[in-house]
Design a protein around this motif. Structure first.
Motif, short mmCIF file in Angstrom:
data_model
loop_
_atom_site.label_atom_id
_atom_site.label_comp_id
_atom_site.label_asym_id
_atom_site.label_seq_id
_atom_site.Cartn_x
_atom_site.Cartn_y
_atom_site.Cartn_z
N PRO A 39 28.43 -80.90 47.57
CA PRO A 39 28.98 -80.98 46.20
C PRO A 39 27.93 -81.37 45.16
O PRO A 39 28.01 -80.92 44.01
N ILE A 40 26.95 -82.21 45.55
CA ILE A 40 25.94 -82.68 44.58
C ILE A 40 25.02 -81.57 44.09
O ILE A 40 24.23 -81.78 43.17
N ALA A 41 25.12 -80.38 44.70
CA ALA A 41 24.26 -79.26 44.29
C ALA A 41 24.92 -78.36 43.26
O ALA A 41 24.29 -77.41 42.77
N HIS A 42 26.18 -78.68 42.89
CA HIS A 42 26.95 -77.74 42.06
C HIS A 42 27.48 -78.40 40.79
O HIS A 42 27.76 -79.59 40.76
N TRP A 47 32.57 -78.69 47.23
CA TRP A 47 31.88 -78.12 48.38
C TRP A 47 31.74 -76.61 48.20
O TRP A 47 32.67 -75.94 47.73
N PHE A 48 30.58 -76.07 48.54
CA PHE A 48 30.31 -74.63 48.42
C PHE A 48 30.55 -74.00 49.79
O PHE A 48 30.13 -74.56 50.81
N HIS A 74 26.41 -71.90 38.44
CA HIS A 74 27.04 -72.63 39.55
C HIS A 74 26.22 -73.81 40.08
O HIS A 74 26.79 -74.79 40.53
N PHE A 75 24.89 -73.70 40.06
CA PHE A 75 24.06 -74.76 40.63
C PHE A 75 23.55 -75.69 39.53
O PHE A 75 23.05 -75.23 38.50
N ASN A 76 23.65 -77.00 39.76
CA ASN A 76 23.10 -77.98 38.81
C ASN A 76 21.60 -78.16 39.06
O ASN A 76 21.01 -77.41 39.85
N PHE A 78 19.88 -80.37 40.73
CA PHE A 78 19.55 -80.62 42.13
C PHE A 78 19.60 -79.32 42.93
O PHE A 78 18.69 -79.02 43.71
N GLY A 79 20.66 -78.55 42.75
CA GLY A 79 20.80 -77.28 43.47
C GLY A 79 19.69 -76.31 43.13
O GLY A 79 19.14 -75.62 44.00
N GLN A 80 19.32 -76.26 41.82
CA GLN A 80 18.25 -75.36 41.39
C GLN A 80 16.89 -75.80 41.97
O GLN A 80 16.07 -74.97 42.34
N MET A 81 16.68 -77.12 42.07
CA MET A 81 15.44 -77.62 42.64
C MET A 81 15.34 -77.29 44.13
O MET A 81 14.26 -76.95 44.63
N VAL A 82 16.47 -77.37 44.85
CA VAL A 82 16.50 -76.99 46.27
C VAL A 82 16.14 -75.51 46.41
O VAL A 82 15.31 -75.13 47.24
N ILE A 83 16.76 -74.66 45.58
CA ILE A 83 16.48 -73.22 45.62
C ILE A 83 15.02 -72.94 45.33
O ILE A 83 14.37 -72.14 46.02
N LEU A 84 14.47 -73.64 44.32
CA LEU A 84 13.06 -73.42 43.96
C LEU A 84 12.13 -73.85 45.08
O LEU A 84 11.12 -73.18 45.37
N LEU A 85 12.44 -74.96 45.74
CA LEU A 85 11.63 -75.42 46.87
C LEU A 85 11.68 -74.41 48.02
O LEU A 85 10.65 -74.11 48.64
N LEU A 86 12.87 -73.87 48.28
CA LEU A 86 13.01 -72.85 49.32
C LEU A 86 12.21 -71.59 48.98
O LEU A 86 11.58 -70.98 49.85
N ILE A 87 12.22 -71.22 47.70
CA ILE A 87 11.44 -70.06 47.24
C ILE A 87 9.95 -70.31 47.45
O ILE A 87 9.22 -69.43 47.94
N GLN A 88 9.49 -71.51 47.10
CA GLN A 88 8.06 -71.83 47.23
C GLN A 88 7.64 -71.82 48.70
O GLN A 88 6.58 -71.27 49.04
N ILE A 89 8.45 -72.40 49.57
CA ILE A 89 8.14 -72.38 51.00
C ILE A 89 8.15 -70.95 51.53
O ILE A 89 7.25 -70.54 52.27
N GLY A 90 9.15 -70.17 51.12
CA GLY A 90 9.25 -68.78 51.57
C GLY A 90 8.10 -67.94 51.07
O GLY A 90 7.59 -67.07 51.79
N GLY A 91 7.68 -68.17 49.82
CA GLY A 91 6.57 -67.41 49.24
C GLY A 91 5.25 -67.71 49.92
O GLY A 91 4.47 -66.81 50.23
N LEU A 92 4.99 -68.98 50.15
CA LEU A 92 3.76 -69.38 50.82
C LEU A 92 3.77 -69.00 52.30
O LEU A 92 2.74 -68.70 52.89
#
Length: 462
Positions: A39-42, A47-48, A74-76, A78-92
Motif C-alpha cells: 500500500p505504501i507504494a500507491h 494493496w496492488f 497510481h504510484f506515489n 516511494f513506488g516511483q523510486m522503486v520502479i526507477l531503481l528496478l529500471i537502473q538495475i535492469g539497464g545496467l
C-alpha cells in the motif's frame, strides 16, 4: 575432502554464469513485485494486485515500459523510486549492478564473478573486465546526470519543483531504454507518454540522444571514448558495424515515417514538428518505448516499419533489447556472400567466425518462434474472454514490443486477462535476458569431439 570438492564441482556445473544471470533477473523481479504490491507504494494507499505488481516489476527490470496502470497516476514517490531503481538495475544488468555493490562495500571481485561479468557483457576475454565495469558505471551515471540537467530546462518551467524529479526519472528511463515516464495525465487522458511534447525539440532531442547512446552498447561507448581521448588509431570492427547499422536504421526510419505519415498521424503538426516527430518515431522503437504520437493511429506501412525496427532493436551489451543490430548485419553479410558464391563471410580483411553466423541464425529463429507462439497463446486466451481489442495486429505488436523490450503499445495491455499478462511478462523476461542465455541455461550441453567428422547429409533446400 574429496566429497566436498565433488559437491563444489557439481554446484559450479549447475550454477553456470548464464543460469546465475537468469536467476538474478528473476530474483530482482520478484523482490520488486513485492515492494510494488505494498500500500505504501500507491497514491490510494491500497494493496496492488500481485499479478499487476509482478507485470510492472518485470517491465521495469526488463527495461520495457509496458504498463497496466499509469505510473504517475497510481504510484506515489516511494513506488516511483522503486520502479526507477528496478529500471537502473535492469539497464545496467544484474551482474554490473552487483559489481557496483561489491565496489561500494570494498569486496573482492572473485574469478567466478568475473566469469559472470564476461558473460553478461558478451566479452570474449576476461582481462580488464572489472576496469570495463568501472568505466560503464562512470559513463552511465555521468550521461544520466547530464541528461537530467538538460531536461530540467524544459520540465521545471512546465512542472515547477516536480520537474526536477521528472527530469531525473525520464533521463534514467531514456538512457536505459525503458520507456517509463511520470508525466501524469497528458492531453486529458492517461498513458500519454510524450504526446504533449511531440513538437518540443528541447524535450525530444535530449531524450533521443539518451536512447541512442544507451542503445549502441557500453563496449562501443568505451571504444569511442578511447578513440577520442587516447587517440587510438582505429575503432574496432564491432564498433564500426554498430555505428553504421544504427545510423542507417535511424535515417531510413526517419525518411520512411515522414513519407508515410506526413498527411497521416503528423498532419496537424507544423513542418518542423513533423520532421521532429518522424525522427522520434524512428528512434523510439529501438528500443525505448516513449511515444510522441499514438501508435494505434499509424498507417499500415508505418505499423509494419515500427514492427521491423522493434524486432531489430538495439546493439549488444547495451540497455536495449531486440535481436540486435549486429545480428542483422552478420545475417545480411552472410546472405550477400552466399549469393555471390563465396565460401567465407569476410568483413574487410577479417573473416566472420562460422560459429558467430550459427548464433545469429539461432537468435533470429528463436525470436520468431517465441513471438509467434506467444502471439497465438494470447489470441487463444483473449478469444476465450471475448476481448474485442485483441486483434491479431494489436497482439502481434504488443508481443513484439515485449520481446524486444520496447514498450510501445496499441493500448491493449491494461485490458488483457491474467494469463495474457503472464505470457507478456515471460516474453519480456526472455527478451531482456536473451534467447541464447535462456537456451544455454536450459539445454544440456554436449561434449564435442573435434576428432570426429561426419559425411555431408544429402538435403535439398530453397
Amino acid at each position: 575432502m574429496a566429497k566436498g570438492m565433488a559437491v563444489e564441482k557439481k554446484k559450479l556445473k549447475i550454477l553456470t554464469p548464464v543460469r546465475v544471470i537468469a536467476m538474478g533477473f528473476a530474483l530482482i523481479i520478484f523482490v520488486g513485485a513485492f515492494l510494488l504490491s505494498l500500500p505504501i507504494a500507491h497514491n490510494d494507499m491500497q494493496w496492488f494486485p500481485f499479478i499487476d505488481a509482478l507485470f510492472t516489476s518485470t517491465s521495469a527490470v526488463c527495461v520495457t515500459g509496458l504498463i497496466v496502470v499509469d505510473t504517475a497516476a497510481h504510484f506515489n514517490l516511494f513506488g516511483q523510486m522503486v520502479i526507477l531503481l528496478l529500471i537502473q538495475i535492469g539497464g545496467l544488468g544484474v551482474m554490473t549492478a552487483t559489481t557496483l555493490l561489491f565496489l561500494m562495500m570494498r569486496k573482492r571481485i572473485t574469478l567466478k564473478n568475473r566469469l559472470m561479468l564476461q558473460e553478461a557483457l558478451s566479452e570474449d576475454r576476461l582481462q580488464g573486465i572489472v576496469k570495463s565495469i568501472k568505466l560503464i558505471l562512470i559513463l552511465t551515471f555521468s550521461i544520466e546526470i547530464i541528461g537530467a540537467l538538460v531536461l530540467m530546462c524544459s520540465f521545471i518551467p512546465a512542472y515547477g519543483g516536480y520537474g526536477v524529479w521528472v527530469s531525473i526519472f525520464i533521463s534514467i528511463s531514456a538512457f536505459c531504454n525503458a520507456g517509463f515516464d511520470i508525466l501524469g495525465v497528458v492531453g486529458g487522458h492517461q498513458f500519454g507518454s510524450l504526446t504533449g511534447f511531440a513538437q518540443n525539440a528541447f524535450v525530444c532531442l535530449p531524450i533521443m540522444a539518451l536512447i541512442i547512446i544507451g542503445g549502441i552498447g557500453f563496449m562501443v561507448l568505451i571504444d569511442v571514448g578511447d578513440r577520442v581521448l587516447r587517440k587510438k588509431k582505429r575503432l574496432s570492427a564491432h564498433t564500426q558495424m554498430v555505428l553504421i547499422i544504427t545510423g542507417i536504421l535511424i535515417l531510413f526510419g526517419w525518411v520512411a515515417f515522414m513519407a508515410t505519415e506526413w498527411n497521416g498521424v503528423l498532419k496537424d503538426m507544423s513542418v518542423g514538428g513533423k520532421i521532429l516527430a518522424a525522427l522520434f518515431q524512428s528512434v523510439t522503437p529501438r528500443t525505448a518505448g516513449f511515444e510522441s504520437v499514438s501508435q494505434a493511429a499509424l498507417t499500415p506501412v508505418s505499423y509494419m516499419l515500427t514492427l521491423i525496427l522493434m524486432f531489430i532493436g538495439a546493439s549488444p551489451s547495451s540497455t536495449g533489447g531486440g535481436v540486435k543490430t549486429t545480428t542483422l548485419a552478420v545475417l545480411m553479410l552472410t546472405g550477400i556472400k552466399t549469393l555471390q558464391g563465396e565460401r567465407d563471410v569476410n568483413l574487410g580483411k577479417s573473416k566472420i567466425n562460422p560459429n558467430l553466423i550459427k548464433r545469429a541464425i539461432t537468435i533470429i529463429m528463436l525470436a520468431i518462434l517465441i513471438i509467434m507462439i506467444n502471439t497465438i497463446l494470447i489470441l487463444i486466451f483473449e478469444g476465450n474472454n471475448h476481448n474485442q481489442y485483441a486483434s491479431v495486429e494489436n497482439v502481434l505488436f504488443e508481443v513484439t514490443s515485449a520481446f524486444s523490450t520496447v514498450g510501445l503499445t496499441m493500448g491493449i495491455t491494461p485490458k488483457l486477462c491474467v494469463g495474457s499478462k503472464l505470457i507478456l511478462g515471460l516474453t519480456m523476461f526472455i527478451g531482456r535476458v536473451g534467447t541464447l542465455t535462456i537456451g544455454f541455461s536450459i539445454a544440456k550441453r554436449k561434449k564435442i569431439n573435434d576428432k570426429i567428422e561426419y559425411t555431408d547429409a544429402k538435403i535439398l533446400i530453397g
